[in-house]
Write a protein that holds these residues in place. Structure first.
Motif, short mmCIF file in Angstrom:
data_model
loop_
_atom_site.label_atom_id
_atom_site.label_comp_id
_atom_site.label_asym_id
_atom_site.label_seq_id
_atom_site.Cartn_x
_atom_site.Cartn_y
_atom_site.Cartn_z
N ARG A 186 0.80 -1.11 -0.03
CA ARG A 186 0.00 -0.09 0.07
C ARG A 186 0.87 1.23 0.26
O ARG A 186 0.05 2.42 -0.20
CB ARG A 186 -0.98 -0.13 1.15
CG ARG A 186 -2.09 -0.94 1.10
CD ARG A 186 -2.82 -1.30 2.29
NE ARG A 186 -4.14 -2.31 1.97
CZ ARG A 186 -3.77 -3.38 1.21
NH1 ARG A 186 -2.75 -4.20 1.49
NH2 ARG A 186 -4.91 -4.07 1.16
N ASN A 187 2.12 1.20 0.07
CA ASN A 187 3.00 2.11 0.23
C ASN A 187 4.03 2.35 -1.03
O ASN A 187 4.88 3.03 -0.56
CB ASN A 187 3.80 2.30 1.67
CG ASN A 187 3.04 2.84 2.61
OD1 ASN A 187 2.56 3.93 2.97
ND2 ASN A 187 2.10 1.71 3.24
N SER B 95 -2.05 0.95 8.03
CA SER B 95 -1.13 1.96 7.13
C SER B 95 -1.99 3.28 7.16
O SER B 95 -0.93 4.24 6.93
CB SER B 95 -1.16 1.34 5.74
OG SER B 95 -0.47 2.05 4.79
N ASP C 23 2.51 11.65 8.84
CA ASP C 23 3.76 12.15 8.13
C ASP C 23 4.78 12.36 9.01
O ASP C 23 6.09 11.85 8.70
CB ASP C 23 3.32 13.44 7.40
CG ASP C 23 2.39 13.43 6.28
OD1 ASP C 23 2.15 12.24 5.74
OD2 ASP C 23 1.82 14.49 5.94
N ARG D 296 6.06 8.85 9.59
CA ARG D 296 6.83 8.20 8.38
C ARG D 296 8.23 8.70 8.44
O ARG D 296 9.32 7.96 7.96
CB ARG D 296 5.86 8.48 7.27
CG ARG D 296 6.60 8.06 5.89
CD ARG D 296 5.65 8.06 4.77
NE ARG D 296 4.19 7.83 4.93
CZ ARG D 296 3.55 6.67 4.75
NH1 ARG D 296 4.28 5.92 4.14
NH2 ARG D 296 2.45 6.46 5.13
N VAL E 39 5.97 0.08 6.39
CA VAL E 39 6.38 1.39 6.00
C VAL E 39 7.82 1.26 5.57
O VAL E 39 8.09 1.80 4.46
CB VAL E 39 6.00 2.50 6.69
CG1 VAL E 39 6.50 3.70 6.40
CG2 VAL E 39 4.50 2.42 7.12
N ALA F 272 8.57 -0.96 2.37
CA ALA F 272 8.08 0.06 1.34
C ALA F 272 9.11 0.63 0.71
O ALA F 272 9.42 0.99 -0.72
CB ALA F 272 6.57 0.61 1.33
N HIS F 273 9.67 1.66 1.73
CA HIS F 273 10.57 2.73 1.46
C HIS F 273 11.82 1.75 0.67
O HIS F 273 12.40 2.41 -0.40
CB HIS F 273 11.14 3.23 2.59
CG HIS F 273 12.44 4.29 2.42
ND1 HIS F 273 12.05 5.24 1.68
CD2 HIS F 273 13.68 4.15 2.92
CE1 HIS F 273 13.22 6.12 1.61
NE2 HIS F 273 14.26 5.34 2.60
N ASN G 204 10.90 0.86 -2.83
CA ASN G 204 10.94 1.99 -3.72
C ASN G 204 12.41 2.46 -4.23
O ASN G 204 12.42 2.60 -5.37
CB ASN G 204 10.13 3.01 -3.01
CG ASN G 204 8.86 2.84 -3.07
OD1 ASN G 204 7.79 2.03 -3.92
ND2 ASN G 204 7.74 3.34 -2.04
#
Length: 308
Positions: A41-42, A209, A214, A217, A292, A295-296, A299
């Protein structure tokens, strides 16, 4: 009936007959799947496409279970490796420290030369490498999803002699080991139920999630993997967790046993509603952080345009 059809029918029986059944392994399967569903989802659209593409690039992982074509399923593969496929890589699921270690202040693998911290570094480098083939990168992708779950489970940053609480009994609302209590029992009891469906896991991932601010995160993405195991270790040593007993400058197995050894009595921890009230917010935070942060990293590895 051909082989492909037999596998698909077997997968269908598994889904219809037992849902997403769990075992007491590193968050349990449903915990690992929640981590990877949060990660999905991220992801950026580009990274998501690459995840989907790479999951079809390793025949042995797909042969183990056709559902491994979905990341939320595939990231449990390291706990259920198939003959002829990549192995379990057992020493890389955790970090063991000396009982005299009271805090983690820098990189390393504790008392070992390899651990979940070094595994994340190696597999991230492979996934990001332009020289690696798709099969290698697919394996790295699957194992990274698993390692991110493991490093955020507090009792995977612990002590070797009692196997991270597997030799500490639980009693009350959880009746296996303390390790299994944190892997599976509390998450199932408070959130997912026994053998949660794929829809229930995905709904929980979407909820958790969506609650990330912010500021959270930004804070979570500013640290390195060795700091994530340090976070886990802080939880592991909390007196209310009941994993070990502080005596002088060591966290002992019990007040009278510096370490656990085969044949010695096991102590037990009472897991009641108050214990679950204490543990559940920690579990939610650790699983959400894992997703989270995963995902980072995905990415970064899979989307050249991503800047964080």
């Amino acid at each position: 009936m051909n082989t492909t059809l037999r596998r698909l029918l077997a997968a269908l029986v598994l889904i219809l007959g037992s849902g997403w059944s769990t075992e007491a392994l590193a968050w349990g399967d449903s915990g690992h799947r929640t981590v990877c569903e949060i990660a999905l989802r991220n992801l950026t659209p580009m990274a998501r496409r690459e995840v989907d593409r790479l999951l079809h690039a390793h025949p042995a992982i797909l042969a183990a279970n056709p559902l491994n074509a979905e990341y939320g399923w595939a990231c449990t593969y390291p706990d259920h490796p198939a003959a002829g496929g990549p192995g379990r890589r057992s020493p890389e699921h955790f970090v063991n420290y000396a009982r005299t270690t009271l805090s983690i202040t820098g990189p390393g693998c504790g008392i070992s030369t390899s651990c979940v911290v070094s595994a994340i570094a190696a597999d991230f480098a492979t996934l990001r490498s332009s020289a690696a083939g798709d099969r290698q990168r697919a394996e790295a992708l699957v194992y990274l999803g698993h390692w991110f779950g493991d490093i955020h489970q507090p009792l995977h940053s612990s002590f070797e002699d009692d196997r991270g609480g597997n030799e500490v009994n639980a009693r009350g609302q959880c009746t296996s080991s303390l390790h299994s209590t944190w892997d599976t029992c509390i998450l199932q009891s408070r959130q997912l139920g026994s053998g949660p469906s794929i829809d229930r896991v995905r709904a929980l991932a979407a909820t958790w999630s969506g609650q990330v601010t912010d500021a959270e995160r930004a804070e979570w993405l500013s640290s390195a993997p060795w700091q994530w195991t340090a976070e886990s270790y802080v939880v592991t040593l909390k007196p209310e967790v009941g994993y070990c007993v502080m005596v002088a400058a060591a966290c002992q197995y019990s007040a009278t046993q510096p370490v656990w050894a085969t044949g010695q009595p096991r102590r037990s921890v009472q897991v009641d509603s108050a214990y679950m009230d204490m543990a559940m917010p920690i579990i939610q935070r650790r699983i959400t952080q894992a997703g989270v942060r995963l995902a980072h990293r995905l990415n970064l590895a899979l989307d050249p345009a991503y800047r964080g």
